[in-house]
Design an enzyme around this catalytic site. Structure first.
Site, PDB file in Angstrom:
ATOM      1  N   LEU A   1     -11.102 -15.343  55.319  1.00  0.00           N
ATOM      2  CA  LEU A   1     -12.030 -14.395  55.924  1.00  0.00           C
ATOM      3  C   LEU A   1     -13.420 -14.970  56.135  1.00  0.00           C
ATOM      4  CD1 LEU A   1     -10.978 -11.156  54.013  1.00  0.00           C
ATOM      5  CD2 LEU A   1     -10.014 -12.173  56.087  1.00  0.00           C
TER       6      LEU A   1
ATOM      7  N   CYS B   1      -9.050 -29.093  55.835  1.00  0.00           N
ATOM      8  CA  CYS B   1     -10.166 -28.169  55.658  1.00  0.00           C
ATOM      9  C   CYS B   1     -10.191 -27.595  54.255  1.00  0.00           C
ATOM     10  CB  CYS B   1     -10.078 -27.040  56.691  1.00  0.00           C
ATOM     11  SG  CYS B   1     -10.560 -27.535  58.363  1.00  0.00           S
TER      12      CYS B   1
END
Length: 253
Positions: free
Chosen positions: A72, A195
């Site tokens: 998120l 990432c």
């Protein structure tokens, strides 16, 4: 054949309809377009939202993952109540709230060499927002084989890149460069951090994903010059853009 815009569509797309070089014809092209988006994550989120807002008629989204709370920070198409839901379901609901005129096809699968041809065929543009080299090269090779336009982007930490791959030849008869002309082969496994390992600036994915959506909209409407043979590099630390040209490699006999 084009279908008349409803009153809601006329109001919704008003800024496109008065925009030079887009107008009604361009908006009709968007309405008729079918775009495949690989990934509903950091890049896929702004891609899907901006294509939906622009009125792309059909969006097919491929992602076999579920929403995690760590997503998120950058995957703005999802919200806290969506944690543990399939990303394609969450994305479809978000697009529906934004623009009910868009048909969203959610495919909760990971593309493979056995399925990619059938899954991608029939689309006008493929946009790769994946986060792994296996999918990235598969998408590039399959789009080349199918003759599909590919808009591909990537992000890492504070840096991002975008380019557009168009099969075939240019106006002079010279071949357009392929993805493998730019990146001949994926790096060895483990050479570059993911990432999850190195991190990524959340808003960076918004910049690169928005640029990918823009490239797709330009291609569909025929506006401007696509990033064919050009790799656009963005450095978020210095807030700089740089463009590197590349071309088709000569084939050795």
């Amino acid at each position: 054949m084009s279908t008349p815009f409803t009153d809601d569509e006329l109001a919704r797309y008003a800024r496109h309809l008065v925009l030079r070089d887009v107008g009604g014809p361009g908006q009709q092209k968007l309405k008729a377009a079918k775009v495949a988006v690989i990934g509903a994550g950091g890049l896929g989120a702004p891609i899907l939202l901006y294509l939906a807002a622009a009125g792309v008629g059909t969006l097919t989204v491929f992602d076999d993952d579920t929403v995690a709370i760590s997503n998120l920070q950058r995957q703005i198409i999802h919200a806290t109540p969506d944690v543990d839901r399939l990303k394609v379901d969450s994305a479809r609901d978000a697009v529906g709230r934004l623009n009910p005129h868009v048909n969203v096809i959610g495919r909760p699968i990971r593309l493979t060499s056995e399925t990619a041809a059938a899954e991608l065929a029939g689309h006008d543009v493929v946009i790769d927002g994946s986060d792994n080299f296996t999918t990235r090269y598969l998408a590039a090779d399959m789009c080349q084989a199918l003759g599909l336009v590919l808009v591909t982007g990537a992000v890492s930490e504070f840096d991002g890149s975008v380019t557009t791959i168009v099969p075939g030849v240019d106006d002079t008869g010279a071949p357009h460069p392929t993805y493998r002309d730019l990146f001949p082969a994926p790096p060895p496994a483990g050479l570059l951090p993911t990432c999850a390992q190195a991190g990524v600036l959340g808003a960076l994915t918004g910049v690169i994903g928005s640029l990918q959506a823009l490239e797709a909209i330009k291609w569909i409407t025929g506006v401007g010059t696509p990033l064919i043979g050009r790799l656009l590099l963005f450095d978020a630390r210095g807030m700089t853009f740089e463009t590197i040209s590349y071309r088709a490699r000569r084939k050795t006999p």
